[in-house]
Scaffold this active site. Structure first.
Site, PDB file in Angstrom:
ATOM      1  N   GLY A 346       0.819  -1.219   0.000  1.00 25.79           N
ATOM      2  CA  GLY A 346       0.000   0.000   0.000  1.00 25.79           C
ATOM      3  C   GLY A 346       0.844   1.258   0.000  1.00 25.79           C
ATOM      4  CD  GLU A 369      12.688  13.215 -27.767  1.00 31.63           C
ATOM      5  OE1 GLU A 369      13.316  12.854 -28.764  1.00 31.63           O
ATOM      6  OE2 GLU A 369      12.622  14.381 -27.383  1.00 31.63           O
ATOM      7  N   GLY A 370       9.289   9.205 -29.913  1.00 30.55           N
ATOM      8  CA  GLY A 370       9.050   7.919 -30.553  1.00 30.55           C
ATOM      9  C   GLY A 370       8.502   6.932 -29.535  1.00 30.55           C
TER      10      GLY A 370
HETATM   11  C1  LIG Z   1       4.248  14.744 -21.763  1.00 30.03           C
HETATM   12  C2  LIG Z   1       4.626  14.803 -23.217  1.00 30.03           C
HETATM   13  C3  LIG Z   1       5.596  15.722 -23.637  1.00 30.03           C
HETATM   14  C4  LIG Z   1       5.909  15.829 -24.992  1.00 30.03           C
HETATM   15  N1  LIG Z   1       6.831  16.773 -25.404  1.00 30.03           N
HETATM   16  C5  LIG Z   1       6.992  17.005 -26.740  1.00 30.03           C
HETATM   17  C6  LIG Z   1       7.804  18.107 -27.202  1.00 30.03           C
HETATM   18  O1  LIG Z   1       8.438  18.817 -26.400  1.00 30.03           O
HETATM   19  N2  LIG Z   1       7.861  18.366 -28.547  1.00 30.03           N
HETATM   20  C7  LIG Z   1       7.191  17.608 -29.461  1.00 30.03           C
HETATM   21  O2  LIG Z   1       7.269  17.917 -30.648  1.00 30.03           O
HETATM   22  N3  LIG Z   1       6.419  16.551 -29.066  1.00 30.03           N
HETATM   23  C8  LIG Z   1       6.307  16.241 -27.737  1.00 30.03           C
HETATM   24  N4  LIG Z   1       5.504  15.187 -27.311  1.00 30.03           N
HETATM   25  C9  LIG Z   1       4.733  14.444 -28.313  1.00 30.03           C
HETATM   26  C10 LIG Z   1       5.177  13.005 -28.495  1.00 30.03           C
HETATM   27  O3  LIG Z   1       6.386  12.955 -29.183  1.00 30.03           O
HETATM   28  C11 LIG Z   1       4.024  12.260 -29.208  1.00 30.03           C
HETATM   29  O4  LIG Z   1       2.982  12.098 -28.258  1.00 30.03           O
HETATM   30  C12 LIG Z   1       4.472  10.923 -29.766  1.00 30.03           C
HETATM   31  O5  LIG Z   1       5.334  11.092 -30.855  1.00 30.03           O
HETATM   32  C13 LIG Z   1       3.283  10.048 -30.193  1.00 30.03           C
HETATM   33  O6  LIG Z   1       2.417  10.759 -31.008  1.00 30.03           O
HETATM   34  P1  LIG Z   1       0.846  10.721 -30.695  1.00 30.03           P
HETATM   35  O7  LIG Z   1       0.651  11.033 -29.243  1.00 30.03           O
HETATM   36  O8  LIG Z   1       0.173  11.598 -31.680  1.00 30.03           O
HETATM   37  O9  LIG Z   1       0.418   9.217 -30.890  1.00 30.03           O
HETATM   38  P2  LIG Z   1       0.048   8.500 -32.310  1.00 30.03           P
HETATM   39  O10 LIG Z   1       1.105   8.794 -33.321  1.00 30.03           O
HETATM   40  O11 LIG Z   1      -1.366   8.820 -32.647  1.00 30.03           O
HETATM   41  O12 LIG Z   1       0.159   6.963 -31.892  1.00 30.03           O
HETATM   42  C14 LIG Z   1      -0.870   6.284 -31.167  1.00 30.03           C
HETATM   43  C15 LIG Z   1      -0.478   4.796 -31.083  1.00 30.03           C
HETATM   44  O13 LIG Z   1      -0.384   4.262 -32.396  1.00 30.03           O
HETATM   45  C16 LIG Z   1       0.885   3.630 -32.549  1.00 30.03           C
HETATM   46  N5  LIG Z   1       1.330   3.773 -33.946  1.00 30.03           N
HETATM   47  C17 LIG Z   1       1.446   4.920 -34.688  1.00 30.03           C
HETATM   48  N6  LIG Z   1       1.919   4.641 -35.896  1.00 30.03           N
HETATM   49  C18 LIG Z   1       2.108   3.301 -35.941  1.00 30.03           C
HETATM   50  C19 LIG Z   1       2.609   2.405 -36.938  1.00 30.03           C
HETATM   51  N7  LIG Z   1       3.042   2.830 -38.145  1.00 30.03           N
HETATM   52  N8  LIG Z   1       2.652   1.091 -36.636  1.00 30.03           N
HETATM   53  C20 LIG Z   1       2.271   0.637 -35.432  1.00 30.03           C
HETATM   54  N9  LIG Z   1       1.793   1.424 -34.453  1.00 30.03           N
HETATM   55  C21 LIG Z   1       1.730   2.739 -34.705  1.00 30.03           C
HETATM   56  C22 LIG Z   1       1.810   4.338 -31.583  1.00 30.03           C
HETATM   57  O14 LIG Z   1       2.906   3.515 -31.216  1.00 30.03           O
HETATM   58  C23 LIG Z   1       0.870   4.600 -30.411  1.00 30.03           C
HETATM   59  O15 LIG Z   1       0.822   3.456 -29.584  1.00 30.03           O
HETATM   60  C24 LIG Z   1       5.244  15.002 -25.951  1.00 30.03           C
HETATM   61  C25 LIG Z   1       4.305  14.061 -25.493  1.00 30.03           C
HETATM   62  C26 LIG Z   1       3.994  13.948 -24.162  1.00 30.03           C
HETATM   63  C27 LIG Z   1       2.970  12.943 -23.727  1.00 30.03           C
END
Ligand SMILES: Cc1cc2nc3c(=O)[nH]c(=O)nc-3n(C[C@H](O)[C@H](O)[C@H](O)COP(=O)(O)OP(=O)(O)OC[C@H]3O[C@@H](n4cnc5c(N)ncnc54)[C@H](O)[C@@H]3O)c2cc1C
Length: 390
Positions: A346, A369-370
């Protein structure tokens, strides 16, 4: 010298020279003294502790590898990794701020900026006078940033920028933003946007359960007129933002292990002290299995990033190798955090201990970052030669 003994099962300390040990100890002491006493309160309040910025700058956490002539610390990549690891032992959100400033703002200005841009921005970013953010992700383009729709048009000695970025770390208080947008030819370019430019706003993103001590926001561009001298002249196309991500992912590969180490340390200490059924829970086989697996995975991760640092220093680390290390370290840290939380029963869900905060933070680290899956695809493409992205 701090009393803290990091998990070092394979005596990696012996591979780290005196200079790097000193760098590590100074960051470690600062984290213990300045960050740990306040971080839980700020995370609970969902507020970034801005008072940490001058100390972070003084430690050289902003742009550690940028040459001293531009205000950086001129250190190598092993030092950079060690610094990020110690910082993230404290909190992933605070490490994120340093990663953004160094790898995503200072690096592109250093690598692709004009001499004038470098002299104007880098020293002030290094000393914390200016804080930057990095705008790549858009509401409809996350894992596929090349599809971005933000764009700028020519307007004499200015360009006019329109579009929106989402999930941007540091956005709510950043003084400048490195924004990736399409030029009139449809090619991605970087442009430095300054707070105060008309039509530029940075609304904060609220209600996060993760990275609560790091500020996240949007970047909105409504006909923002930006002087052409703010365009980064040295790169066109996705190579620009991707090379920044490569730098930041390297730091995350080291950093996430810091969070894992803190979770492991906490669980080990707790398991030795907490008694049930008349003996310390560390004496039960099931708890030992958890601890044994944690230290094994952490040690494997440490060896991987240590080797990666050598390759990076020799300029031989490939983006795919860095991607593998980022994915592995964050997956390791998440697994360790989840197991460690269970060891604490807990108490593991309370703010008395750092584990739940690390675990929630890591849910962002595994996404930004991916994502984990995108990094699997990068390794998959690297080993098979076949692109499975689209
Ligand atoms: C707290 C936080 C801080 C961040 N800071 C920054 C920042 O400073 N600058 C910036 O530019 N971005 C930033 N990001 C953004 C971040 O890089 C993205 O959230 C991330 O790249 C994923 O994009 P998305 O959220 O649109 O998810 P999506 O791209 O919509 O993905 C959703 C799901 O689908 C999967 N998916 C997508 N494409 C495929 C594929 N071809 N094959 C299989 N699966 C797939 C993904 O793995 C994921 O599980 C931040 C995010 C967070 C949460």
């Amino acid at each position: 010298m701090s009393q803290y003994k990091a998990p070092d099962y394979y005596l990696l300390d012996e591979l780290i020279g005196e200079e790097h040990r000193l760098i590590r100890d100074s960051v470690r002491q600062w984290v213990n003294r300045e960050l740990l006493p306040i971080i839980e309160e700020y995370a609970q309040r969902a507020e970034f502790p801005r008072q940490l910025l001058p100390g972070m700058a003084q430690l050289g956490l902003f742009g550690p590898t940028i040459p001293e002539e531009y205000g950086g610390a001129g250190l190598d990549y092993l030092a950079y990794g060690i610094m990020m690891q110690e910082l993230e032992r404290g909190d992933s959100g605070i490490r994120s701020t340093a990663s953004v400033q160094g790898s995503l703002v200072m690096y592109p200005i250093y690598a692709f900026g004009s001499e004038e841009q470098k002299r104007n921005y880098l020293p002030r970013l290094a000393n914390g006078e200016l804080i930057g953010c990095f705008g790549l992700t858009e509401p409809d383009h996350g894992s596929n940033p090349a599809g971005m729709i933000s764009r700028f048009e020519d307007d004499g000695d200015h360009v006019v920028l329109n579009g929106a970025k989402m999930w941007i770390s540091n956005a709510p208080f950043a003084d400048i933003a490195i924004v990736w947008a399409k030029n009139p030819e449809g090619k991605v370019q970087g442009i430095i946007v300054e707070r105060g430019m008309e039509g530029f706003s940075t609304p904060e993103t609220h209600n996060k359960w993760s990275l609560r001590a790091s500020a996240t926001g949007e970047l909105v561009f409504d006909n923002v007129r930006v002087p052409k001298s703010h365009i980064l002249p040295g790169v066109t196309g996705m190579r620009g933002p991707l090379s920044c991500l490569n730098q930041a992912r390297y730091g995350i590969a080291w950093g996430a292990l810091g969070a894992a180490m803190d979770c492991y340390d906490t669980a080990l200490r707790y398991a030795r002290e907490r008694e049930q059924f008349g003996k310390p829970i560390a004496g039960f086989q099931l708890q030992q299995k958890k601890l044994a697996e944690m230290i094994t995975e952490i040690t494997k991760g440490q060896l991987l990033v240590w080797r990666l640092a050598t390759l990076k220093n020799e300029d031989r680390a490939t983006p795919a190798q860095i991607s593998m290390a980022k994915r592995n370290s964050v997956a390791t840290a998440l697994h360790v955090a989840r197991e460690a939380r269970q060891v604490l029963g807990g108490m593991g869900i309370t703010g008395e201990y750092p584990i739940m905060r690390h675990m929630m933070n890591l849910e962002s680290v595994v996404t930004y970052e991916g994502t984990h899956d995108i990094h699997l695809l990068i390794t998959g493409m690297d080993v098979t030669g076949i692109n499975a992205f689209s």
